[in-house]
Design an enzyme around this catalytic site. Structure first.
Site, PDB file in Angstrom:
ATOM      1  N   CYS A 190      34.075  23.745  51.808  1.00 26.17           N
ATOM      2  CA  CYS A 190      32.933  22.968  52.288  1.00 26.17           C
ATOM      3  C   CYS A 190      32.916  23.004  53.816  1.00 26.17           C
ATOM      4  O   CYS A 190      33.939  23.207  54.451  1.00 26.17           O
ATOM      5  CB  CYS A 190      33.059  21.517  51.853  1.00 26.17           C
ATOM      6  SG  CYS A 190      33.294  21.319  50.093  1.00 26.17           S
ATOM      7  N   ARG A 195      30.545  29.034  54.459  1.00 29.98           N
ATOM      8  CA  ARG A 195      31.804  28.510  53.936  1.00 29.98           C
ATOM      9  C   ARG A 195      31.684  27.916  52.536  1.00 29.98           C
ATOM     10  O   ARG A 195      32.645  27.901  51.781  1.00 29.98           O
ATOM     11  CB  ARG A 195      32.326  27.409  54.861  1.00 29.98           C
ATOM     12  CG  ARG A 195      32.754  27.888  56.210  1.00 29.98           C
ATOM     13  CD  ARG A 195      33.209  26.721  57.022  1.00 29.98           C
ATOM     14  NE  ARG A 195      34.385  26.125  56.429  1.00 29.98           N
ATOM     15  CZ  ARG A 195      35.619  26.338  56.853  1.00 29.98           C
ATOM     16  NH1 ARG A 195      35.826  27.131  57.872  1.00 29.98           N
ATOM     17  NH2 ARG A 195      36.640  25.768  56.275  1.00 29.98           N
ATOM     18  N   TRP A 246      30.816  22.961  48.388  1.00 30.89           N
ATOM     19  CA  TRP A 246      31.211  23.965  47.393  1.00 30.89           C
ATOM     20  C   TRP A 246      31.883  23.154  46.304  1.00 30.89           C
ATOM     21  O   TRP A 246      32.977  22.621  46.496  1.00 30.89           O
ATOM     22  CB  TRP A 246      32.176  24.966  48.028  1.00 30.89           C
ATOM     23  CG  TRP A 246      32.554  26.117  47.160  1.00 30.89           C
ATOM     24  CD1 TRP A 246      31.898  27.309  47.051  1.00 30.89           C
ATOM     25  CD2 TRP A 246      33.708  26.216  46.311  1.00 30.89           C
ATOM     26  NE1 TRP A 246      32.561  28.132  46.181  1.00 30.89           N
ATOM     27  CE2 TRP A 246      33.673  27.503  45.712  1.00 30.89           C
ATOM     28  CE3 TRP A 246      34.760  25.357  45.992  1.00 30.89           C
ATOM     29  CZ2 TRP A 246      34.650  27.936  44.816  1.00 30.89           C
ATOM     30  CZ3 TRP A 246      35.720  25.787  45.094  1.00 30.89           C
ATOM     31  CH2 TRP A 246      35.659  27.064  44.517  1.00 30.89           C
ATOM     32  N   ASN A 249      36.095  17.395  52.680  1.00 31.65           N
ATOM     33  CA  ASN A 249      36.448  18.716  52.175  1.00 31.65           C
ATOM     34  C   ASN A 249      37.867  18.597  51.643  1.00 31.65           C
ATOM     35  O   ASN A 249      38.718  18.007  52.300  1.00 31.65           O
ATOM     36  CB  ASN A 249      36.392  19.718  53.346  1.00 31.65           C
ATOM     37  CG  ASN A 249      36.755  21.125  52.917  1.00 31.65           C
ATOM     38  OD1 ASN A 249      36.819  21.432  51.734  1.00 31.65           O
ATOM     39  ND2 ASN A 249      36.987  21.987  53.896  1.00 31.65           N
ATOM     40  N   GLY A 250      38.120  19.135  50.452  1.00 30.64           N
ATOM     41  CA  GLY A 250      39.461  19.033  49.884  1.00 30.64           C
ATOM     42  C   GLY A 250      39.384  18.421  48.497  1.00 30.64           C
ATOM     43  O   GLY A 250      38.297  18.315  47.913  1.00 30.64           O
ATOM     44  N   GLU A 304      40.773  47.004  45.865  1.00 29.16           N
ATOM     45  CA  GLU A 304      39.897  46.373  46.850  1.00 29.16           C
ATOM     46  C   GLU A 304      38.442  46.829  46.647  1.00 29.16           C
ATOM     47  O   GLU A 304      37.519  46.017  46.740  1.00 29.16           O
ATOM     48  CB  GLU A 304      40.414  46.703  48.262  1.00 29.16           C
ATOM     49  CG  GLU A 304      39.555  46.240  49.412  1.00 29.16           C
ATOM     50  CD  GLU A 304      39.315  44.734  49.452  1.00 29.16           C
ATOM     51  OE1 GLU A 304      39.923  43.978  48.690  1.00 29.16           O
ATOM     52  OE2 GLU A 304      38.447  44.321  50.247  1.00 29.16           O
ATOM     53  N   LYS A 341      35.386  44.244  45.827  1.00 27.31           N
ATOM     54  CA  LYS A 341      34.164  44.148  46.643  1.00 27.31           C
ATOM     55  C   LYS A 341      32.939  44.233  45.744  1.00 27.31           C
ATOM     56  O   LYS A 341      31.995  43.474  45.882  1.00 27.31           O
ATOM     57  CB  LYS A 341      34.075  45.269  47.687  1.00 27.31           C
ATOM     58  CG  LYS A 341      34.967  45.177  48.885  1.00 27.31           C
ATOM     59  CD  LYS A 341      34.618  44.090  49.855  1.00 27.31           C
ATOM     60  CE  LYS A 341      35.308  42.808  49.511  1.00 27.31           C
ATOM     61  NZ  LYS A 341      36.610  42.545  50.047  1.00 27.31           N
ATOM     62  N   GLU A 365      32.507  41.046  43.522  1.00 25.19           N
ATOM     63  CA  GLU A 365      32.190  39.842  44.305  1.00 25.19           C
ATOM     64  C   GLU A 365      30.721  39.748  44.679  1.00 25.19           C
ATOM     65  O   GLU A 365      30.124  38.686  44.603  1.00 25.19           O
ATOM     66  CB  GLU A 365      32.958  39.862  45.631  1.00 25.19           C
ATOM     67  CG  GLU A 365      34.351  39.377  45.555  1.00 25.19           C
ATOM     68  CD  GLU A 365      34.962  39.376  46.942  1.00 25.19           C
ATOM     69  OE1 GLU A 365      35.449  38.328  47.344  1.00 25.19           O
ATOM     70  OE2 GLU A 365      34.954  40.420  47.623  1.00 25.19           O
ATOM     71  N   HIS A 371      46.512  55.174  29.679  1.00 21.01           N
ATOM     72  CA  HIS A 371      47.248  54.179  28.885  1.00 21.01           C
ATOM     73  C   HIS A 371      46.340  53.042  28.416  1.00 21.01           C
ATOM     74  O   HIS A 371      46.829  51.980  28.052  1.00 21.01           O
ATOM     75  CB  HIS A 371      48.418  53.621  29.704  1.00 21.01           C
ATOM     76  CG  HIS A 371      49.422  54.667  30.078  1.00 21.01           C
ATOM     77  ND1 HIS A 371      50.228  55.283  29.159  1.00 21.01           N
ATOM     78  CD2 HIS A 371      49.708  55.249  31.280  1.00 21.01           C
ATOM     79  CE1 HIS A 371      50.991  56.183  29.769  1.00 21.01           C
ATOM     80  NE2 HIS A 371      50.678  56.183  31.059  1.00 21.01           N
ATOM     81  N   LYS A 376      34.013  31.196  51.650  1.00 22.55           N
ATOM     82  CA  LYS A 376      34.749  32.049  52.577  1.00 22.55           C
ATOM     83  C   LYS A 376      36.206  31.658  52.695  1.00 22.55           C
ATOM     84  O   LYS A 376      37.072  32.507  52.796  1.00 22.55           O
ATOM     85  CB  LYS A 376      34.067  31.975  53.953  1.00 22.55           C
ATOM     86  CG  LYS A 376      34.665  32.901  54.980  1.00 22.55           C
ATOM     87  CD  LYS A 376      34.473  34.355  54.585  1.00 22.55           C
ATOM     88  CE  LYS A 376      35.182  35.311  55.506  1.00 22.55           C
ATOM     89  NZ  LYS A 376      35.355  36.622  54.863  1.00 22.55           N
TER      90      LYS A 376
HETATM   91  C1  F6R Z   1      37.445  38.928  49.134  1.00 26.16           C
HETATM   92  C2  F6R Z   1      37.867  37.748  49.813  1.00 26.16           C
HETATM   93  C3  F6R Z   1      38.909  36.885  49.178  1.00 26.16           C
HETATM   94  C4  F6R Z   1      39.942  36.506  50.231  1.00 26.16           C
HETATM   95  C5  F6R Z   1      40.954  35.508  49.673  1.00 26.16           C
HETATM   96  C6  F6R Z   1      42.019  35.187  50.690  1.00 26.16           C
HETATM   97  O1  F6R Z   1      36.423  39.581  49.790  1.00 26.16           O
HETATM   98  O2  F6R Z   1      37.401  37.479  50.865  1.00 26.16           O
HETATM   99  O3  F6R Z   1      39.522  37.517  48.099  1.00 26.16           O
HETATM  100  O4  F6R Z   1      40.576  37.672  50.656  1.00 26.16           O
HETATM  101  O5  F6R Z   1      40.297  34.332  49.291  1.00 26.16           O
HETATM  102  O6  F6R Z   1      41.461  34.672  51.845  1.00 26.16           O
HETATM  103  P1  F6R Z   1      42.239  34.639  53.216  1.00 26.16           P
HETATM  104  O7  F6R Z   1      42.451  36.050  53.639  1.00 26.16           O
HETATM  105  O8  F6R Z   1      41.331  33.893  54.142  1.00 26.16           O
HETATM  106  O9  F6R Z   1      43.532  33.946  52.972  1.00 26.16           O
END
Ligand code: F6R
Length: 610
Positions: free
Chosen positions: A2, A27, A74, A100-101, A483, A487, A490, A506, A605
């Protein structure tokens, strides 16, 4: 997660709060709300949806107040709807809070409130806290004391700001586990969970510490612990520019950030890596140099994309320094009573520096006596502050929810760390020089790939309606495959999986038919021939092959449906280049499917809750 913002000062609060909320929308963004304190009244507007939806319902008289708080939510407890949106008030409607939390013992506190005849209107843990503070205020007659008392009884995490009609010259901010920054302007203060909401007012900030609170009046502020012990927090300067958090002509932040990688990657090694002799100097680690040299084992812990970077790091460190490395999901590490010894070095990788699981892993590792290092992007973030030493990524603010430039910067820092440790253990100067020169070529090579982004857009258009995708790579490209798949899922909501290429036979091979795109990272390196065999197996089952290949590879064009080439480099550096086309593929598929690229559903984020 949040976003929180609060303002007290001589200016109109509402426009400042709204700008702050817009800047933090990345965020967390399923609802938004504002509370301003005006003429002995709390004026609250809140809405499920975007900040723009909130703006439509604001009352005109809300534009003449000098104290207020705002929030983008969020959802954790309760659906994203108008009632659950913040701010929340106490039962009497005199005290408002944004939070937030997660208040873990909210059910027990709610029971206590119900026994006292106090009801909550929403399903949120945050409202329980607001009502609890109100009940304590009625008993104690002092808002600051009521907040302190409530927070001492709370289990869980909070970044919160409280305002009230009982003292309209008072704003209280407190944190535990969720970031909170106090911006110090000229006769004005702005509190926020993210520096982006503060920077247009002031660069002077205090990063509140764990269990610290700020008691802010127009005339000044004090900081103290929630147990009422005075603290003397240092004023620091925000390190980035406003332009870095604006889109600068790109359709999306994600695209802008993908295109920033030539310079962000360069920023990751500038002043650290001497290209002439290949020597690495990581100033942030100097005080832990001996512990690092003596490490018997390195454990890297992280989540999501950062965890993928960690897997590449494992490969790099083992190759260059010959020290055993283990990579752990932070969320698992923290709870499985890991065996960690004082001669272990634990590295936490995090873009945000606020990820709750990674932070908990840091604390667990420190508790067990290990040396804990951070590789973090956000300056002043909690993980950066709680680790023994660290290396900043220097990628600049990453706003797009899907991490792109932070990933390549993580690879940049991990490569140098591997060289740094390697050089402590006798890595040859020739090898150091060769790697350094190849690193120095990467920004230009990334640019070459980006200049051909349209080629990937054409491929993406053909697969935008696919419902599944497989990503396969071997060795150091296995994490790149993971990765790439992350991407895609997501931001485009297409189901995608990454596997080591040899694992396909497998199990996942059962999925292959003419509708299945399979992305192979098939660069000309050690296991190239084996990857080619995998491509043949997919072709034999009519799967569609998209190959990320090395420039000049003519053969691959005869076996793959689509080829996107990348420049040649050392195999240990190749993940940096191979990940760029995969970012572009995910981006263009998402755009083609009409998805909200920068704000994908359900994601935030920085994941500051468990
Ligand atoms: C993917 C993404 C998330 C973060 C994960 C860790 O695009 O952004 O998977 O990588 O939530 O976040 P950080 O790096 O901020 O600890």
């Amino acid at each position: 997660m949040c976003g929180i913002v609060g303002y007290i000062g001589p200016q109109e609060a509402v426009p400042i709060l709204l700008t702050g909320l817009h800047r933090m929308e990345y965020r967390g963004y399923d609802s938004a709300g504002l509370c301003s304190v005006s003429n002995g009244q709390l004026i609250i507007s809140k809405r499920a949806g975007r900040v723009a939806d909130l703006e439509k319902v604001l009352e005109p008289n809300e534009h003449s107040v000098k104290l207020g708080i705002g929030h983008t939510r969020w959802a954790t407890h309760g659906l994203p709807n108008d009632v659950n949106a913040h701010p929340h008030t106490d039962a009497s409607g005199r005290i408002a809070l944004v939070h937030n939390g997660i208040i873990e013992n909210y059910l027990a506190i709610r029971k206590q409130l119900e026994n006292a005849g106090l009801q909550c209107k929403s399903d949120t843990d945050s409202e329980v806290l607001a009502v609890f503070i109100g009940m304590l205020y009625d008993k104690l007659g002092d808002l600051e004391l009521a907040v302190q008392t409530a927070l001492q009884e709370v289990d869980g995490t909070f970044g919160l700001v409280v305002v009230s009609t009982v003292d309209p010259d008072l704003l209280i901010a407190a944190r535990r586990g969720s970031p909170l920054i106090l911006g110090i302007g000229k006769d004005e203060y702005i509190v926020a969970s993210d520096a982006s909401a503060i920077i247009s007012h002031t660069r002077q900030v205090i990063y509140l510490a764990e269990n610290e609170m700020a008691v802010v009046r127009r005339s000044g502020y004090t900081t103290k612990t929630i147990a009422n012990v005075a603290t003397h927090s240092e004023i620091e300067e925000i390190a980035f520019e406003l332009s870095q958090i604006e889109r600068g002509g790109f359709a999306h932040f994600m695209l802008k950030e993908i295109h920033e990688q030539p310079s962000t990657f360069h920023d990751g090694y500038r002043g650290r890596l001497n290209i002439e002799d290949g020597k690495v100097r990581l100033g942030g680690l100097s005080k832990m140099q001996d512990r690092i040299r003596e490490a018997k084992r390195i454990i890297i812990t992280a989540c999501g994309t950062s965890w993928h970077a960690a897997l590449v790091g494992e490969y790099l460190i083992e190759q260059l320094a010959r020290i055993p490395v283990e990579v752990e999901y932070a969320s698992e590490f923290r709870y499985r009573d890991p065996i960690v010894n004082p001669d272990d070095v634990v590295i936490a990788i995090s873009q945000s520096g606020e990820t709750a699981d990674t932070l908990a892993a840091v604390r667990e590792a420190r508790r067990k006596g290990a040396t804990v290092l951070g590789m973090v992007n956000v300056v002043g973030s909690t993980i950066a502050r709680e680790t023994d030493a660290g290396v900043y990524l220097h990628a600049g603010p990453e706003i797009g929810v899907a991490s792109t430039k932070a990933f390549t910067s993580q690879l940049c820092v991990l490569t140098q760390f591997a060289m740094y440790v390697g050089q402590m253990h006798g890595m040859s100067p020739e090898l150091s020089r060769t790697i350094a020169q190849h690193i120095d070529a990467l920004p230009g090579q990334i640019q070459e790939i980006l200049d051909r982004a349209d080629e990937m857009r054409t491929i993406a258009k053909q697969y935008a309606r696919s419902t599944n995708a497989l990503y396969l790579g071997r060795g150091v490209h296995f994490p790149v495959a993971l990765e790439g798949a992350l991407k895609l899922k997501e931001i485009s909501y297409v189901h995608a999986e990454g596997y080591p290429a040899a694992e396909m036979k497998h199990g996942p091979i059962a999925l292959i038919d003419e509708n299945m795109p399979v992305v192979f990272i098939a660069t000309k390196e050690e296991l190239y021939d084996k990857v080619l065999s995998g491509i043949e197996e997919v072709r034999a089952r009519r799967g569609k092959v998209i190959a990320i290949a090395t420039e000049g590879d003519e053969h691959i064009k005869t076996v793959a449906d689509h080829v996107f080439t990348i420049p040649s480099t050392l195999s240990i550096l190749s993940p940096v280049l191979a990940s760029i086309p995969l970012q572009l593929l995910a981006y263009y598929v998402a755009v083609e499917r009409g998805c909200n690229v920068d704000m994908p559903r359900n994601l935030a984020k920085s994941v500051t809750v468990e």
